[in-house]
Enzyme design. Structure first.
Site, mmCIF file in Angstrom:
data_model
loop_
_atom_site.group_PDB
_atom_site.id
_atom_site.type_symbol
_atom_site.label_atom_id
_atom_site.label_comp_id
_atom_site.label_asym_id
_atom_site.label_seq_id
_atom_site.Cartn_x
_atom_site.Cartn_y
_atom_site.Cartn_z
ATOM 1 C CG ASP A 6 -0.332 1.166 7.768
ATOM 2 O OD1 ASP A 6 -0.179 -0.024 7.927
ATOM 3 O OD2 ASP A 6 -1.628 2.097 7.644
ATOM 4 C CG ASP A 33 -1.877 1.118 1.664
ATOM 5 O OD1 ASP A 33 -1.964 1.580 -0.144
ATOM 6 O OD2 ASP A 33 -2.624 1.208 2.042
#
Length: 316
Positions: free
Chosen positions: A220, A203
């Site tokens: 993340d 991502d």
């Protein structure tokens, strides 16, 4: 409300502080909720020390084994001197449990968004992503799945069709548009042929790259999966010039298969279709209607259907 309809209903500030205290740290009472919908993330002040980030995982999304693979990958990258924020270790564990919640703590690493107009910054990012992929290619994930049509098209499509968000009058139109995207994406992957699968950030959009005076770092890895290298590049490239700059840096560190560039329109279509399915799947969580009220309006779905047809046209 039960844990499925409102999974974070009982995650109040006291529980967050208690979870951090359980790790042997001493919170000073300062809490800042950070922007996250899939999980819940807090910045927690610590007495006489730097703040930490407490991430509480959404129940039932990932197995413990899959979360531990994410953690191990982040640690492997950090050990290779790649600027990735890895989880802290407490008592030999990175995945922690408190009062029914699974969570992890990481150091707080601030920064600003990268400039996607800067050739220098894009080349820098390209070099770092290539280094991430060199580590990612060492071994596969076993528990985290892949970038594929089953995950990013078929499951989200079923979620939308089962959701009350999609007006009944638009069911047939949505199904036709989504199935058209599904066929076009499958045809594009078939035309490109086999590409190397490796562990990815998954991502890698500008919000997950933070820039400081010392350079960038990545945060993340919650969507880390197996997939083609170009998945970690295309969201940082606004145009061909930006992609060329990313690849200029990438190729200084690692060979790139230019045939993967033909997958970018397919990956873009998959992401857009998945976005609607993700919101439909999570609509029971009170945070989602509050954050995405426009998805409850028929005109949003009419535009989404039109966008899907446009994405399918691009793949023809």
């Amino acid at each position: 409300m039960d844990s499925l309809s409102a999974p974070y209903a009982s995650l109040d500030p006291d529980r967050v502080l208690d979870a951090v205290t359980a790790c042997g740290l001493w919170p000073d009472g300062r809490l800042l909720a950070l922007n996250s919908y899939e999980n819940r993330v807090w910045q927690v002040g610590i007495e006489d020390a730097a703040p930490v980030i407490a991430k509480f995982y959404r129940p039932h999304r990932w197995s413990d084994a899959a979360i531990l693979e994410e953690h191990a990958f982040a640690q492997e990258l950090a050990e290779a001197d790649i600027p990735v924020v890895a989880p802290l270790v407490f008592g030999g564990r990175t995945l922690l449990h408190h009062d029914g919640f699974r969570y992890a703590l990481t150091p707080r690493r601030g920064g600003r968004a990268p400039s996607l107009e800067s050739t220098e910054q894009l080349e820098w990012l390209g070099r770092l992503i290539a280094r991430i992929h060199s580590v990612g290619a060492r071994q596969p994930f076993e528990h985290r799945g892949r970038i594929d049509c089953a995950t990013l098209i078929e499951q989200p499509m079923r979620a939308v069709l089962a959701s009350s968000l999609l007006p009944p009058s638009l069911h047939a139109a949505y199904r036709a548009a989504a199935e058209r995207v599904d066929r076009a994406v499958a045809d594009r992957f078939a035309a490109v042929g086999p590409v190397r699968q490796l562990r990815l950030h998954g991502d890698c959009h500008p919000g997950n790259v933070l820039w400081t005076d010392a350079g960038p770092h990545f945060v993340d890895l919650d969507d880390a999966r197996m997939g083609p290298a170009v998945q970690d590049l295309w969201m940082l490239a606004n145009d061909d010039k930006a992609m060329n700059a990313l690849l200029e840096g990438y190729q200084h560190m690692r060979e790139f298969d230019f045939g993967e560039l033909a997958l970018v329109p397919a990956l873009r279509a998959m992401r857009q279709l998945h976005y609607a399915g993700w919101i439909a799947t999570r609509w029971h969580d009170p945070a989602f209607p509050a954050a995405f009220p426009f998805v409850a309006e028929p005109r949003w779905w009419e535009q989404h259907i039109a966008d899907l047809h446009e994405l399918a046209d691009e793949l023809l």
